[in-house]
Design an enzyme around this catalytic site. Sequence first.
Site: not given
Ligand code: ADP
Ligand code: ADP
Length: 218
Positions: A19, A94, A132, A165, A176
């Site tokens: 995303k 979320r 990541r 992270r 998660r």
């Molecule tokens: P990812 O991209 O791997 O899904 P995020 O960066 O979106 O992770 O989120 C990291 C953490 O931040 C989540 O595990 C949660 O603790 C918090 N967080 C992010 N977005 C939300 C939300 N919309 N509501 C509640 N907590 C959130």
């Molecule tokens: P999210 O925001 O949904 O948690 P991220 O965009 O942070 O996901 O992507 C998670 C990890 O996967 C990052 O290390 C990113 O570089 C990698 N990634 C994202 N899209 C792809 C893809 N289409 N193929 C391979 N790796 C990807």
Amino acid sequence: MSVNNRKYIVLLGVPGAGKGTQAQLLQDKLGLPQISTGDIFRYNLKNETELGLLAKSYMDKGDLVPDEVTIRMVEDRLQQDDCANGAIMDGFPRNLVQAEAFEKMAAPYGGVSVTPLVSIEDDVAIERITGRRTCRTCGAVYHIKFNPPKQADICDNDGGPLYQRDDDKAETVRNRLYVYYKQTAPLVGYYFAKALLVELDGARPISQVHEELLSLLR
Ligand code: ADP
Ligand code: ADP
């Protein structure tokens, strides 16, 4: 009554689906800002604000930060000038409470426009999350294998240091995913019922997912 329509795109998918990566690529193409609630929490954590300290205990465990705090934060963010034409939502809403709150925020501007679901298998998600790397200064996202920076551990955009992270370490990742299935997955049905859901295969290379997203958004 005239409606000042805005484009609100809500990206859905498990942690690691891509995303953030796709939102970053879309921002320039669509002229809309990426709103990543995770990035905003991490920014506050880095600057040791009250919000950051509150969010930390939840983020460390991989749990959701309380709705009240999160919703207020998004409301504030959406009032900034760069959101005048809409936004690309990355990580919000979320759960159903947040989705209903967002519905109210978007309603005066024509509502939520579309909710692309980026689908991948759980084992792919785990491999992506644990590999990541994130830029400490600008938040750009890399992967040690699938999307490495040009120079190891250095951000291509701004030369900032890359780090892993805390919540991307294996212990927290499973919780998660659990939180995703319990709290966030119901949004897929919620938006399907509103005819806003479009599903795409997130297992393909970043550029292919990007092209498909662009064509379905235009
Ligand atoms: P990812 O991209 O791997 O899904 P995020 O960066 O979106 O992770 O989120 C990291 C953490 O931040 C989540 O595990 C949660 O603790 C918090 N967080 C992010 N977005 C939300 C939300 N919309 N509501 C509640 N907590 C959130
Ligand atoms: P999210 O925001 O949904 O948690 P991220 O965009 O942070 O996901 O992507 C998670 C990890 O996967 C990052 O290390 C990113 O570089 C990698 N990634 C994202 N899209 C792809 C893809 N289409 N193929 C391979 N790796 C990807």
